[in-house]
Each structure stands twice: as structure tokens, then as C-alpha cells.
Design a protein around this motif. Structure first.
Motif, PDB file in Angstrom:
ATOM      1  N   ASP A   1       0.678  -1.145   0.186  1.00  0.00           N
ATOM      2  CA  ASP A   1       0.027  -0.041  -0.124  1.00  0.00           C
ATOM      3  C   ASP A   1       0.927   1.295   0.225  1.00  0.00           C
ATOM      4  O   ASP A   1       0.533   2.237   0.479  1.00  0.00           O
TER       5      ASP A   1
ATOM      6  N   LYS B   1      -0.257   5.404   0.819  1.00  0.00           N
ATOM      7  CA  LYS B   1      -1.461   5.276   1.495  1.00  0.00           C
ATOM      8  C   LYS B   1      -1.350   5.816   3.110  1.00  0.00           C
ATOM      9  O   LYS B   1      -0.218   5.384   3.760  1.00  0.00           O
TER      10      LYS B   1
ATOM     11  N   THR C   1      -5.091   2.629   3.778  1.00  0.00           N
ATOM     12  CA  THR C   1      -4.752   1.083   3.352  1.00  0.00           C
ATOM     13  C   THR C   1      -6.272   0.417   3.725  1.00  0.00           C
ATOM     14  O   THR C   1      -7.043   0.943   4.338  1.00  0.00           O
TER      15      THR C   1
END
Length: 138
Positions: free
Chosen positions: A31, A34, A129
């Protein structure tokens, strides 16, 4: 092959009406770029409350008090180093602090304190996320 299970613990910290989030670096394996809730994996033979306090201190420089269980979710993932499939239970705890002075670790590029409305907008814009989204959408 047996299933592998892991335990992760994260802490939602609200201070002065705002919630702390950390932004993952753009080179992060999971991720990248994020925003996430501070926390991490529980080590073998470690109590989850000790793990959360350790992770919070490492990631933010903050000493926390754990208030209560906020949410529990399952987030399955593939381990970066081994490629193994891991089934992960994430305990999301509500935590409190006495200060908002943050010193972030090098796994994050920045931090921010956000209102619940701002977090709602971040969810709509896919800026969090997946575990953070699931935690807030309880």
C-alpha cells in the motif's frame, strides 16, 4: 500445507478531536503512499498490548495508554520476504496519549491529525490502506 495465521494490532488515537494517521512511503512493499493506523505485527511470545505500545513508540515516538477494543478484522496478505500466504487477525484498539508531538519512523513519509469527516473523504478517495478502511467502517 497448513494455514499460517498472524496477529497485528493497531491503535486509533484521537487527540483534540482529531485522529492520527501515518502515510506509508512511496517505496513501501504494501500500500505505498496510503495512510494507515499506527501499529504492527505481534512478535512470537509477545502480549498484544505490549506489541501495540512498542509499535506506537517506534512509529510515532508516542507512549500510549490502551483504552478498549474498537474493532477486529481479518486481513489476508502475502509475505514480502517469503511469498507465503498469511491469514491475519487485526485488533484495532482505541488508545490515548498526553501529547501530539510526533517523531515518525523511516517507514512513513509523514503524519497527520484528521477529523472524522476528513477520514470519511479519504476512504471515499481510496487514500487509506484496506485494513484502515475496514477498521473505520465497522
Amino acid at each position: 500445507m497448513r494455514d499460517m495465521w498472524g496477529l497485528t494490532v493497531r491503535g486509533i488515537c484521537e487527540y483534540d478531536g482529531k485522529i492520527l494517521l501515518l502515510k506509508l512511503r512511496s517505496i513501501s512493499a504494501h500500500d505505498p503512499g496510503k495512510w494507515e493506523i499506527p501499529g504492527g505485527k505481534v512478535k512470537k511470545n509477545e502480549f498484544f498490548d505490549d506489541a501495540l505500545k512498542r509499535e506506537y513508540l517506534e512509529e510515532t515516538g508516542l507512549e500510549i495508554e490502551i483504552d478498549y477494543l474498537y474493532n477486529a478484522i481479518q486481513k489476508d496478505y502475502t509475505a514480502c520476504k517469503t511469498g507465503e500466504s498469511i491469514k491475519s487477525i487485526q485488533l484495532i484498539m482505541k488508545v490515548s496519549v498526553k501529547t501530539d508531538e510526533i517523531v515518525i519512523s523511516d517507514e512513513h513519509s509523514m503524519y497527520g491529525w484528521f477529523t472524522k469527516e476528513e477520514i470519511k473523504n479519504m476512504i471515499e478517495n481510496n487514500e487509506l490502506t484496506p485494513p484502515a478502511i475496514n477498521a473505520f467502517l465497522r
